[in-house]
Design a protein around this motif. Sequence first.
Motif, PDB file in Angstrom:
ATOM      1  N   GLU A 211       0.848  -1.189   0.000  1.00 61.89           N
ATOM      2  CA  GLU A 211       0.000   0.000   0.000  1.00 61.89           C
ATOM      3  C   GLU A 211       0.886   1.242   0.000  1.00 61.89           C
ATOM      4  OE1 GLU A 211      -2.701  -0.200   3.261  1.00 61.89           O
ATOM      5  OE2 GLU A 211      -3.358  -2.246   2.804  1.00 61.89           O
ATOM      6  N   TYR A 212       0.462   2.248  -0.723  1.00 60.56           N
ATOM      7  CA  TYR A 212       1.239   3.481  -0.828  1.00 60.56           C
ATOM      8  C   TYR A 212       0.316   4.691  -0.719  1.00 60.56           C
ATOM      9  CZ  TYR A 212      -0.592   4.038  -5.565  1.00 60.56           C
ATOM     10  OH  TYR A 212      -1.428   4.196  -6.639  1.00 60.56           O
ATOM     11  N   ASN A 213       0.912   5.807  -0.403  1.00 59.36           N
ATOM     12  CA  ASN A 213       0.202   7.079  -0.383  1.00 59.36           C
ATOM     13  C   ASN A 213       1.156   8.141  -0.913  1.00 59.36           C
ATOM     14  OD1 ASN A 213      -0.632   9.774   0.660  1.00 59.36           O
ATOM     15  ND2 ASN A 213      -2.284   8.622   1.597  1.00 59.36           N
ATOM     16  N   GLY A 214       0.874   8.648  -2.103  1.00 61.09           N
ATOM     17  CA  GLY A 214       1.755   9.644  -2.697  1.00 61.09           C
ATOM     18  C   GLY A 214       3.082   9.023  -3.076  1.00 61.09           C
ATOM     19  N   ASP A 215       4.128   9.482  -2.393  1.00 60.39           N
ATOM     20  CA  ASP A 215       5.471   9.010  -2.712  1.00 60.39           C
ATOM     21  C   ASP A 215       6.074   8.171  -1.591  1.00 60.39           C
ATOM     22  OD1 ASP A 215       5.717  10.967  -0.841  1.00 60.39           O
ATOM     23  OD2 ASP A 215       7.154  12.191  -1.958  1.00 60.39           O
ATOM     24  N   SER A 216       5.252   7.612  -0.720  1.00 56.16           N
ATOM     25  CA  SER A 216       5.762   6.834   0.399  1.00 56.16           C
ATOM     26  C   SER A 216       5.021   5.512   0.518  1.00 56.16           C
ATOM     27  CB  SER A 216       5.632   7.618   1.707  1.00 56.16           C
ATOM     28  OG  SER A 216       4.276   7.914   1.975  1.00 56.16           O
ATOM     29  N   VAL A 217       5.705   4.543   1.120  1.00 53.92           N
ATOM     30  CA  VAL A 217       5.130   3.226   1.368  1.00 53.92           C
ATOM     31  C   VAL A 217       4.428   3.246   2.720  1.00 53.92           C
ATOM     32  CG1 VAL A 217       5.621   0.773   1.673  1.00 53.92           C
ATOM     33  CG2 VAL A 217       6.896   2.107  -0.013  1.00 53.92           C
ATOM     34  N   HIS A 267       1.808   8.986   5.722  1.00 56.63           N
ATOM     35  CA  HIS A 267       3.006   8.317   6.228  1.00 56.63           C
ATOM     36  C   HIS A 267       3.119   8.457   7.737  1.00 56.63           C
ATOM     37  CE1 HIS A 267       7.309   7.827   7.153  1.00 56.63           C
ATOM     38  NE2 HIS A 267       7.306   6.955   6.155  1.00 56.63           N
ATOM     39  N   ALA A 268       2.685   9.574   8.294  1.00 57.02           N
ATOM     40  CA  ALA A 268       2.772   9.776   9.737  1.00 57.02           C
ATOM     41  C   ALA A 268       1.872   8.825  10.508  1.00 57.02           C
ATOM     42  CB  ALA A 268       2.435  11.229  10.087  1.00 57.02           C
ATOM     43  N   ARG A 269       0.831   8.283   9.855  1.00 60.90           N
ATOM     44  CA  ARG A 269      -0.130   7.407  10.540  1.00 60.90           C
ATOM     45  C   ARG A 269       0.013   5.946  10.116  1.00 60.90           C
ATOM     46  NH1 ARG A 269      -5.966   9.347   9.470  1.00 60.90           N
ATOM     47  NH2 ARG A 269      -6.327   7.582  10.889  1.00 60.90           N
ATOM     48  N   ARG A 270       1.088   5.602   9.448  1.00 62.03           N
ATOM     49  CA  ARG A 270       1.181   4.234   8.948  1.00 62.03           C
ATOM     50  C   ARG A 270       1.405   3.220  10.067  1.00 62.03           C
ATOM     51  NH1 ARG A 270       6.874   3.008   5.882  1.00 62.03           N
ATOM     52  NH2 ARG A 270       8.309   3.453   7.598  1.00 62.03           N
ATOM     53  N   ALA A 271       1.820   3.683  11.237  1.00 60.11           N
ATOM     54  CA  ALA A 271       1.949   2.761  12.371  1.00 60.11           C
ATOM     55  C   ALA A 271       0.598   2.175  12.767  1.00 60.11           C
ATOM     56  CB  ALA A 271       2.592   3.477  13.557  1.00 60.11           C
ATOM     57  N   LEU A 378       5.878  10.090  25.233  1.00 56.50           N
ATOM     58  CA  LEU A 378       6.205  11.161  24.287  1.00 56.50           C
ATOM     59  C   LEU A 378       6.238  10.670  22.842  1.00 56.50           C
ATOM     60  CD1 LEU A 378       9.022  13.054  26.247  1.00 56.50           C
ATOM     61  CD2 LEU A 378       6.621  13.715  25.988  1.00 56.50           C
ATOM     62  N   GLY A 379       5.976   9.367  22.639  1.00 58.40           N
ATOM     63  CA  GLY A 379       5.918   8.827  21.286  1.00 58.40           C
ATOM     64  C   GLY A 379       7.262   8.557  20.653  1.00 58.40           C
ATOM     65  N   MET A 380       8.294   8.295  21.455  1.00 59.11           N
ATOM     66  CA  MET A 380       9.622   8.077  20.902  1.00 59.11           C
ATOM     67  C   MET A 380       9.851   6.637  20.466  1.00 59.11           C
ATOM     68  SD  MET A 380      11.930  10.406  23.484  1.00 59.11           S
ATOM     69  CE  MET A 380      13.388  10.121  22.498  1.00 59.11           C
ATOM     70  N   PHE A 381       8.917   5.732  20.808  1.00 57.10           N
ATOM     71  CA  PHE A 381       9.071   4.326  20.449  1.00 57.10           C
ATOM     72  C   PHE A 381       8.001   3.944  19.451  1.00 57.10           C
ATOM     73  CE2 PHE A 381      10.574   4.106  25.042  1.00 57.10           C
ATOM     74  CZ  PHE A 381      11.876   4.414  24.685  1.00 57.10           C
ATOM     75  N   ASN A 382       8.266   4.216  18.191  1.00 56.85           N
ATOM     76  CA  ASN A 382       7.328   3.879  17.132  1.00 56.85           C
ATOM     77  C   ASN A 382       7.400   2.394  16.833  1.00 56.85           C
ATOM     78  OD1 ASN A 382       6.457   3.644  14.123  1.00 56.85           O
ATOM     79  ND2 ASN A 382       5.771   5.676  14.740  1.00 56.85           N
ATOM     80  N   VAL A 383       6.283   1.823  16.377  1.00 56.77           N
ATOM     81  CA  VAL A 383       6.262   0.386  16.105  1.00 56.77           C
ATOM     82  C   VAL A 383       7.190   0.018  14.960  1.00 56.77           C
ATOM     83  CG1 VAL A 383       3.941   0.056  17.001  1.00 56.77           C
ATOM     84  CG2 VAL A 383       4.237   0.691  14.620  1.00 56.77           C
TER      85      VAL A 383
END
Length: 654
Positions: A211-217, A267-271, A378-383
């Motif tokens: 799945e992609y959105n624009g220029d990112s996976v 891309h910011a919400r792909r987690a 603080l959200g420093m550990f992304n999946v």
Amino acid sequence: ATDSRCWCTPLILAKLSQYGHTVQRDGFPLFNMLSSDNWPGIMMAKSEHPTQQRVFRMIVYCVWVMCLVPQIAWAKVNYKQGDPVTLYVNKVGPYHNPQETYHYYTLPVCRPKEVHHKSLSLGEVLDGDRMAESLYEIKFRENTEKKTLCGLTLTEKEVDQLREAIEELYYFEFVLDDIPIWGFVGYMEESGFLPHSHKVGLWTHLDFNIEYNGDSVIFANVSVKDSKPVPLEEGGGGAGHGAVGSASGLALTFTYSVRWFESPLSHARRAERLRDHSFFPKTLEIHWLSIINSLVLVVLLLGFVIIILMRVLKNDFARYNVEEEGGCDDLDQGDNGWKIIHTDVFRFPPYKSLLCAVLGVGAQFLTLATGIIVMALLGMFNVHRHGAINSAAIVLYALTSCVSGYCSCSFYTQIHGQRWVWNIILTSSLFSAPLFLTWSVVNSVHWWSGSTQALPASTVLLLLGAWVLVGFPLTVIGGIVGKNRAGNFQAPCRTRNIARQIPTQPWYKHTAVHMAIGGFLPFSAISVELYYIFATVWGREHYTLYGILLCVFAILLSVGACISVALTYFLLSGEDYRWWWRSVLSTGSTGLFIFVYSVFYYRNRSSMSGLVQSAEFFGYSLLTALVFSLMLGTVSFWASLAFIRYIYRSLKMD
């Protein structure tokens, strides 16, 4: 590579600007006009004192490793149509043994002539990742149908190796743009008793759905629903779809397809997409009723302990303070209870150095646990950040070593300890020595089995260097500062030279009973959340309930402190002044309950088995129990000490 969500980014940018670097983001310069006069940390770096400069630079470098390097490593990658998207093969392993993993190329599969490994971070290496480039050619937003990957002719031994892997439910893990892709190596079907059938098949065709959105996976997974497995018969024979059997072996042709789909997620919400995907069994359901029930019981328990103690102490103060005159030495005539031992309650305990080391290391882990939870909030550990928590824990453990040295040596000096050098050495090795011993055994088992969990020599030297060059020196520095800044013990009563004889105590005031009570109640407060933690550490779940974890952590410390105060009061009321070690052991025994729970989890809540997984599980479960014992023992001791100082200071004594 900068990210405003990282709390240390302004500090790093300011430091770079000081040396004349212009940092840009989206074509705009950032902090290129910031002078050192506007940043206190930079002013300290320009201080004439060389020690301050070295300490500050070391902190900046450590923070840079924690924050800036992860931001660079997991920065967004922009693709154009037709650009190659690298697919890395990572590891394989039994489905039910999360820590038993092997390199993907240990299986007889398609591989390049020269294997190129990806440069990994420390956290990825600790997590068992060994990523290497694959033969799959994937181009951004270009579909591919039935493309041949390679052709292999498997020997009888290689076929048996694949059969064994499939029968043990081996799964594989690929990585595409930091997105893990999981799938099974093969297919196994076992049905019927009479007649019994046992079929084993190998997947030779994979469908990649990206799945992609624009220029990112955004997301990627693999599917085998449109293909048939190649049967692998006993003895290396067999032929079927995509396979040709011959005397020289089993000839296989591996193929793959790639299909691209547009996604509405940014891309910011792909987690979020990765959390919703479930290849491994989903066991984490938020049992809100159980959590609320635990919170209510804990609040009631705390209220009960506090109210009862306050009422009892009020009556004790009213009875003990009837006489307005009289010295401290005359208060023990005709009285009993905790007042009569006022000349012995502050008698220093045996094994003072060990006690102070326990308190110092416990304070260090309290700081470490709090820092990890705050960083997670603080959200420093992304999946998508493989092993980010591992890296942060190692860096924080090294940096917080000064806390253990300071607390241990400071209190050791207050209670008239003389061998402060030995105290620092004991403090630095109290946890690191069991950790090294456990790791040596576990790593040897992994190395013997060829698992990717076995750390390479370079990583071992890096970790050893972090302890030798950062952890141990900071412990020594903290110990020296604590020794020089240590004040008096501040005991409300003076201690006699001759100790009072302790009367015989009833069975319910023995150490074992207090340890059972003091350990079970804090354990019951975290029993619900403990399951989520175990399922995360020993499974493949992504833990996201950090807010609840912070509340449970605070409740755990509160319950431990209150229970310790109550048990200490019962001990003193029986004219037993040996509360020093008892306060540490009473609540510190929670670690024993946690280890017993880990055994229960291994046998009844998981499907783990084998020497490799068992050594990993029980070895690190013992270390976890030790950490909890040190933390809660420290909280318990300081709560008891504050309580004892309060009640004896409230008595009318000269």
